[in-house]
Design an enzyme around this catalytic site. Structure first.
Site, mmCIF file in Angstrom:
data_model
loop_
_atom_site.group_PDB
_atom_site.id
_atom_site.type_symbol
_atom_site.label_atom_id
_atom_site.label_comp_id
_atom_site.label_asym_id
_atom_site.label_seq_id
_atom_site.Cartn_x
_atom_site.Cartn_y
_atom_site.Cartn_z
ATOM 1 N N SER A 63 0.852 -1.190 0.000
ATOM 2 C CA SER A 63 0.000 0.000 0.000
ATOM 3 C C SER A 63 0.889 1.241 0.000
ATOM 4 C CB SER A 63 -0.859 -0.010 1.270
ATOM 5 O OG SER A 63 -1.433 1.247 1.493
ATOM 6 N N TYR A 94 -1.884 -0.758 10.511
ATOM 7 C CA TYR A 94 -1.991 -1.058 9.076
ATOM 8 C C TYR A 94 -0.716 -0.636 8.350
ATOM 9 C CZ TYR A 94 -3.923 -0.948 4.313
ATOM 10 O OH TYR A 94 -4.142 -1.150 2.969
HETATM 11 P P1 NAI Z 1 -11.694 -5.529 0.246
HETATM 12 O O1 NAI Z 1 -12.153 -5.401 1.637
HETATM 13 O O2 NAI Z 1 -12.610 -5.086 -0.842
HETATM 14 O O3 NAI Z 1 -11.291 -7.048 -0.050
HETATM 15 C C1 NAI Z 1 -10.503 -7.771 0.841
HETATM 16 C C2 NAI Z 1 -10.837 -9.245 0.689
HETATM 17 O O4 NAI Z 1 -9.963 -9.964 1.541
HETATM 18 C C3 NAI Z 1 -12.253 -9.571 1.124
HETATM 19 O O5 NAI Z 1 -12.896 -10.399 0.160
HETATM 20 C C4 NAI Z 1 -12.073 -10.307 2.436
HETATM 21 O O6 NAI Z 1 -13.088 -11.278 2.677
HETATM 22 C C5 NAI Z 1 -10.728 -10.942 2.233
HETATM 23 N N1 NAI Z 1 -10.085 -11.251 3.503
HETATM 24 C C6 NAI Z 1 -10.011 -10.473 4.608
HETATM 25 N N2 NAI Z 1 -9.363 -11.120 5.582
HETATM 26 C C7 NAI Z 1 -9.008 -12.332 5.099
HETATM 27 C C8 NAI Z 1 -8.335 -13.441 5.645
HETATM 28 N N3 NAI Z 1 -7.909 -13.453 6.906
HETATM 29 N N4 NAI Z 1 -8.137 -14.520 4.844
HETATM 30 C C9 NAI Z 1 -8.587 -14.528 3.573
HETATM 31 N N5 NAI Z 1 -9.251 -13.515 3.020
HETATM 32 C C10 NAI Z 1 -9.461 -12.418 3.779
HETATM 33 O O7 NAI Z 1 -10.302 -4.768 0.176
HETATM 34 P P2 NAI Z 1 -9.417 -4.272 -1.063
HETATM 35 O O8 NAI Z 1 -9.508 -2.814 -1.125
HETATM 36 O O9 NAI Z 1 -9.711 -5.064 -2.236
HETATM 37 O O10 NAI Z 1 -7.988 -4.616 -0.490
HETATM 38 C C11 NAI Z 1 -7.170 -5.651 -1.020
HETATM 39 C C12 NAI Z 1 -5.748 -5.379 -0.585
HETATM 40 O O11 NAI Z 1 -5.347 -4.136 -1.117
HETATM 41 C C13 NAI Z 1 -5.556 -5.285 0.898
HETATM 42 O O12 NAI Z 1 -4.348 -5.926 1.258
HETATM 43 C C14 NAI Z 1 -5.447 -3.810 1.150
HETATM 44 O O13 NAI Z 1 -4.709 -3.505 2.294
HETATM 45 C C15 NAI Z 1 -4.765 -3.341 -0.106
HETATM 46 N N6 NAI Z 1 -4.966 -1.939 -0.414
HETATM 47 C C16 NAI Z 1 -6.208 -1.405 -0.605
HETATM 48 C C17 NAI Z 1 -6.355 -0.067 -0.898
HETATM 49 C C18 NAI Z 1 -7.679 0.591 -1.079
HETATM 50 O O14 NAI Z 1 -7.745 1.834 -1.054
HETATM 51 N N7 NAI Z 1 -8.740 -0.144 -1.299
HETATM 52 C C19 NAI Z 1 -5.195 0.810 -1.031
HETATM 53 C C20 NAI Z 1 -3.936 0.133 -0.830
HETATM 54 C C21 NAI Z 1 -3.844 -1.186 -0.549
#
Ligand code: NAI
Length: 607
Positions: free
Chosen positions: A476, A489
């Site tokens: 990130s 985080y």
């Molecule tokens: P999101 O919340 O839309 O999706 C995250 C997914 O990970 C969900 O489907 C959830 O069920 C799954 N998940 C959560 N904990 C889990 C676990 N213990 N085991 C397996 N699956 C698990 O989030 P998003 O935005 O798609 O984030 C994806 C990655 O991108 C994350 O690592 C986040 O930190 C990173 N990120 C997101 C940003 C944003 O602005 N959305 C910016 C920078 C990084």
């Protein structure tokens, strides 16, 4: 051994295995003899009729009376004579180095081409394809390839190379082999090395200007890229896709003599490919799909990924299910055809978009998520919307037992993944003083340990398989932008980025690339899914991310490009890029911004 006549030359031909089996013909390079293939031939002879011969002027074969008779017309006539002598209608041809160049030349010649059921090249493209690359390739890529091919010019010089073969060159070959971890053994280097080296110089002198139509017809071609080969650049290899309609590109983590240092991997790849190219394969061919890994395809991959259709919200899945709408052997030329990709957190946001983007470009995708229904929906949609192959798996990435079961099951059912995207992550937002020990534990368990488990379990399998691969860790902007609202985080993401850098250094030697992808704000459900400690900023954060309007599909496109180009750190979107640049140019500015962040209506969740 038996002799085959070709013009004024007698070729020493060696055969093993049952002649009733399909024939694999192994063609050695310069300055080797057929004995360089000993280990591979031993591994193949139970299933194939294995044929090898010493090229004219090498090993036990005689040299032509006229030392200029080393042009492709003669070399390819030798190959044709050996194939004729087998009585087999067609052979699976495998060539290394100059053996590979002869194979490419044979593919370009109607009459002989029809006798080749498949061609595996352990080395570079042919001279015609290389000539085209040197004329039309990117200037920087061409310059790098020219530097790596310096010795070709040196071999054109009269007399000096001959003298070198009589003095220093045998020692140079032995030292090069040892540097690749290969111990000399009887037959390699051959006792005839100095003479073979001298004779073979005429292959360079007679053929180096070869040019003309680079087309190779419709023969299936497999490129085995030795990732530490000092003589062939990836750009040159990537250019082959435009000439080969049915191309499979695999890697082996080895140097120039991969068939000596990793014979088990090379033999397996040859056998898989030959089996898939047989007209009526008896065994299932799930692992034999064919990839075109070339720059234009990857560019289209990146752009098409950003246009990937939205995932439907219907169709519940199961804990572990598989949906497949694609045939076992595919010949399309999509950028990730034939590759197995594992994406964690694939049920939502960036993970979902990434799974779909890989599937849209031919990959078989394992959609893993803690939310079984979401994983099932993602896998079903890959089959329904994209006609691809998606598998759903439920796993909590922070749980070591579950991750061990998960990786074991994936490898047992679908094989070792080519690409793993450690994407699953959670956000706990609030000040440091409002974070409990449990908040820290959860964040580190999912965001850092989840990545560690994914890397540890799958990298070990990738290293053992010996065909390279790629790891993408989704970090990130928070990895290098401190913030008052995201202490746990940010710390977890900084650790993921550093872990990625360390792994990249360690795994490069195994042909495994590692990328840390660092997006800024992305409009996904992450803010809705986040936990808020202290002040409840949920609605503000949800609105803020929605207003940013940066879709997850664009992050997915960056992830595909990072894999294709093996990029180390990929800041994504404007704030991601500015943040990354500032953290390097002026860390003090980043610290000043951190004091400001979260003090006004700027929750900054997820970045
Ligand atoms: P999101 O919340 O839309 O999706 C995250 C997914 O990970 C969900 O489907 C959830 O069920 C799954 N998940 C959560 N904990 C889990 C676990 N213990 N085991 C397996 N699956 C698990 O989030 P998003 O935005 O798609 O984030 C994806 C990655 O991108 C994350 O690592 C986040 O930190 C990173 N990120 C997101 C940003 C944003 O602005 N959305 C910016 C920078 C990084």
């Amino acid at each position: 051994m038996r002799w085959v006549e070709s013009g004024d030359v007698r070729l020493a031909v060696f055969e093993e295995g049952d002649p009733a089996n399909p024939t694999v013909l192994l063609l050695h390079g310069y300055p080797d003899t057929h004995r360089v293939w000993n280990e591979v031939a031993t591994l193949l002879r139970d299933r194939y009729h294995v044929v090898r011969y010493d090229v004219r002027g090498a090993g036990e074969s005689t040299a032509p009376r006229d030392r200029r008779d080393y042009g492709f017309d003669h070399l390819v006539a030798d190959l044709g004579a050996v194939i004729d002598a087998q009585g087999a209608s067609r052979v699976h041809l495998v060539g290394h180095d100059w053996g590979s160049l002869q194979g490419w030349e044979a593919l370009g010649r109607a009459g002989l081409r029809e006798r080749i059921a498949s061609f595996t090249s352990l080395g570079g493209p042919g001279l015609r394809q290389t000539a085209h690359f040197l004329r039309h390739g990117r200037r920087r890529d061409v310059a790098v390839q020219r530097i790596k091919s310096w010795y070709i010019g040196a071999f054109q010089v009269p007399v000096v190379p001959e003298l070198a073969w009589g003095s220093v060159m045998p020692g140079v070959i032995s030292r090069t082999l040892r540097r690749e971890g290969i111990s000399p053994r009887p037959g390699h280097p051959a006792p005839t090395l100095a003479r073979d080296g001298r004779n073979g110089l005429w292959m360079y002198r007679r053929n180096m200007g070869t040019d003309g139509d680079p087309g190779v017809g419709d023969v299936p071609v497999q490129i085995i890229e030795a990732t530490r080969d000092a003589f062939v650049t990836p750009a040159l290899l990537a250019s082959i896709g435009q000439w080969v309609p049915r191309l499979r590109h695999r890697k082996v983590a080895a140097g120039h003599w991969a068939h000596r240092s990793r014979p088990e991997v090379v033999a397996r790849l040859i056998a898989e490919f030959a089996q898939s190219a047989e007209p009526a394969p008896a065994a299932p061919t799930t692992s034999a799909t064919f990839a075109a890994s070339n720059a234009p395809a990857a560019a289209s991959a990146a752009s098409a990924a950003s246009n990937a259709p939205a995932a439907p919200e219907s169709a519940a899945g199961s804990a572990v299910s598989a949906t497949s709408a694609a045939p076992a052997v595919r010949w399309e030329r999509r950028a990730f055809e034939g590759q197995l990709v594992v994406v964690t957190g694939a049920g939502s946001g960036i993970g979902l978009a990434t799974a779909r983007a890989f599937a849209a470009h031919g990959a078989e995708v394992v959609c893993a998520d803690i939310d079984a229904d979401a994983a099932g929906r993602a896998a079903d949609a890959i089959a329904k919307d994209l006609g691809g192959t998606g598998h759903a798996a439920q796993v909590d990435v922070s749980n070591i037992d579950q991750m061990e079961d998960f990786s074991r099951n994936i490898i047992a059912q679908y094989g070792v993944p080519d690409i793993v995207v450690n994407n699953a992550g959670i956000v706990i937002a609030g000040s440091f003083l409002d974070h409990t020990v449990d908040d820290w534990r959860r964040t580190i368990d999912v965001n850092l340990w989840g990545v560690i488990h994914g890397c540890r379990l799958f990298c070990a399998a990738m290293v053992e398989r010996g065909e390279g691969g790629h790891i993408v860790n989704v970090a990130s902007l928070a990895a290098f932008a401190p913030s008052r609202l995201l202490p746990a985080y940010s710390a977890s993401k900084a650790a993921v980025k550093m872990l990625s850098d360390c792994l990249r250094a360690e795994l490069a030697g195994h042909g495994i690339g590692v990328s840390a992808v660092c997006p800024g704000f992305v409009s996904t459900p992450i803010a809705r899914n986040a936990t808020y400690v202290g002040a409840d900023l949920r609605e503000e954060a949800v609105r803020g991310l929605a207003r940013r309007g940066y879709p997850a599909e664009r992050v997915a496109a960056h992830i595909l490009r990072a894999v294709h180009r093996n990029q180390a750190v990929v800041p994504v979107n404007l704030e991601g890029k500015i943040g990354y640049a500032l953290s390097r140019i002026s860390p003090g500015t980043m610290r000043a911004l951190a004091r400001w962040s979260g003090t006004i209506r700027n929750p900054g969740i997820g970045r």
